[in-house]
Write a protein that holds these residues in place. Sequence first.
Motif, PDB file in Angstrom:
ATOM      1  N   THR A  23      29.074  44.583  36.206  1.00 50.04           N
ATOM      2  CA  THR A  23      28.949  45.555  35.120  1.00 50.04           C
ATOM      3  C   THR A  23      29.501  46.914  35.534  1.00 50.04           C
ATOM      4  OG1 THR A  23      26.722  46.101  35.888  1.00 50.04           O
ATOM      5  CG2 THR A  23      26.898  44.422  34.175  1.00 50.04           C
ATOM      6  N   TYR A  24      29.838  47.059  36.793  1.00 49.84           N
ATOM      7  CA  TYR A  24      30.350  48.319  37.305  1.00 49.84           C
ATOM      8  C   TYR A  24      31.875  48.321  37.256  1.00 49.84           C
ATOM      9  CZ  TYR A  24      30.341  45.156  41.364  1.00 49.84           C
ATOM     10  OH  TYR A  24      30.491  44.074  42.191  1.00 49.84           O
ATOM     11  N   ASN A  25      32.448  49.517  37.214  1.00 53.12           N
ATOM     12  CA  ASN A  25      33.906  49.666  37.249  1.00 53.12           C
ATOM     13  C   ASN A  25      34.346  49.596  38.707  1.00 53.12           C
ATOM     14  OD1 ASN A  25      36.589  50.466  37.209  1.00 53.12           O
ATOM     15  ND2 ASN A  25      36.274  52.004  35.617  1.00 53.12           N
ATOM     16  N   MET A  54      24.984  47.174  43.243  1.00 54.57           N
ATOM     17  CA  MET A  54      25.887  47.879  42.328  1.00 54.57           C
ATOM     18  C   MET A  54      25.631  47.480  40.882  1.00 54.57           C
ATOM     19  SD  MET A  54      29.471  48.207  44.452  1.00 54.57           S
ATOM     20  CE  MET A  54      29.725  46.509  44.928  1.00 54.57           C
ATOM     21  N   ASN A  55      25.343  46.184  40.678  1.00 50.03           N
ATOM     22  CA  ASN A  55      25.149  45.696  39.308  1.00 50.03           C
ATOM     23  C   ASN A  55      23.850  46.212  38.691  1.00 50.03           C
ATOM     24  OD1 ASN A  55      27.142  44.280  38.003  1.00 50.03           O
ATOM     25  ND2 ASN A  55      26.061  42.327  38.044  1.00 50.03           N
ATOM     26  N   GLY A  58      23.719  50.586  39.753  1.00 50.21           N
ATOM     27  CA  GLY A  58      24.853  51.462  39.494  1.00 50.21           C
ATOM     28  C   GLY A  58      25.399  52.217  40.688  1.00 50.21           C
ATOM     29  N   THR A  60      27.821  53.290  43.485  1.00 44.82           N
ATOM     30  CA  THR A  60      29.280  53.185  43.591  1.00 44.82           C
ATOM     31  C   THR A  60      29.772  53.479  45.008  1.00 44.82           C
ATOM     32  OG1 THR A  60      29.548  55.503  42.941  1.00 44.82           O
ATOM     33  CG2 THR A  60      29.615  53.848  41.176  1.00 44.82           C
TER      34      THR A  60
END
Length: 495
Positions: A23-25, A54-55, A58, A60
Amino acid sequence: MQKSFYLNQENLSLLPANVIRPTYNRNDITTTIVHIGVSNFHRSHQAYYTNELMNKYGFTDCGICGIDLLDSDRKIYSILKDQDGLYTLITKQPNGVNRIKIIGSIVEYFFAPENPVAVIEKMAHPNIQVITLTIAEDGYHLNEITGEFDMNQALIAEDLKNPLSPNTVFGYLTQALKLRQHRDIGGCTIISCDNIPSNGTTIKNSLFKYLEKAEPELLDWVDQHITFPNTMVDRITPVTRIEDLSYLKNDLQTEDQWPVVCEPFSQWIIEDNFATQRPQWDKVGVQFTQDISPYENMKLRLLNAGHSILGIVGTLLGYHTVDEAACDNDLMTFVEHFMQEEVSPTLDKTKKTDINNYKQNIIARFQNSHIKDSLTRICKESSAKIPLFILPTIQDQLKSNKHIRLGAFIIAAWCKYNDGMDENGNNYEISDELSDILIRTAALSHQSPIRFLEIEPVFKDLINEKIFVDEYLKAIEALRKQTVKKCLRNINSSH
């Protein structure tokens, strides 16, 4: 029939709705972790935990840069480069339901033989805070007899002569740490995730031995700025089968060239000894502790030993997968007796409730019929596994004057295993670095049973322990005269 598509970043949106994806960029991720040895286990374990972090939260700042050192790693490197570092994790539940998740935490990748200098520079980058390893026992270059770092191995000698074109993890770490010192970047944490006792201490001692020869002036700096926490890692991750690729293609229209299969259970315990800020893996189930040894001993002596018993004795009985062997009542009863009567007394630092829960969990994990972990994989390099998983229990029991009958039977069964033929007359291959010695000595043991215990790299001075030798000789005599099944039943009936 719907056309399938290749797994890569561009095609993520084409995946079915029930497939969990990042779900993260991934373009926003900062790489702070280098991992050396991008094995199936790394992808089911450390990369999985980092992906979850990360999912779900969030973060990064915990991207992974994968690094492979060996020519044999070229295939996985090429595949993951084609797939933008993405791969499918297939978690096989005992009820037959598969949970499918795309893992995206590996955001950079290097194949070291192509550009050693780029790899050294990456490891020395100021953003890198953690270097993790799954390099298997061979990657530690330990002497077979002493268990100490072996400066005389060919690749080590080559690294000393050509420091900027290293072959081994020690060559790469040395050059990267030298750069960090020279550029005043600061230290980092080096974490072994391999199944060897005191893995952090092992990699530290080995690196220091290498530095004494290669860069002695670097020793004090490394001692002050680098930490090597011990860890315990646990997740059954079998070899990926062609059926797994076909399942993804036929059921999910996804072409992943090298997915990873694993069980639902996963555990990672790390000694809380970090040189810099640690990744917040504890948010996704990783445990940090001051003393790793109780967890490590429990895992090595129960799970790994149990696996080895099922592999050796299961192969003799004609089975091919762990679940088949674990569903044999006679064999599993033997394993349970061994865990209860000979292993548990050696785990004196561990709470009884933890031991009992872990043992019950192990049995269910072994019997998961959808994992299909091959006994061939379990038995591979048994000469390196037996001294780590079985012999410490025997040695501790001998010191305490306690039972070693079941442990002796396991060693006798391993001797018979090296005959290379199961009870049904079917041959199988002995895949082991010491296969020539094992096969020859097992053959000689038909005339002189004690010969097998003379393999010094494996047994050290165990041959001098009369109590053990007596039990071993009884066990090997029984195994030569009777079926393995009958031997198991005789042992079980006496408990």
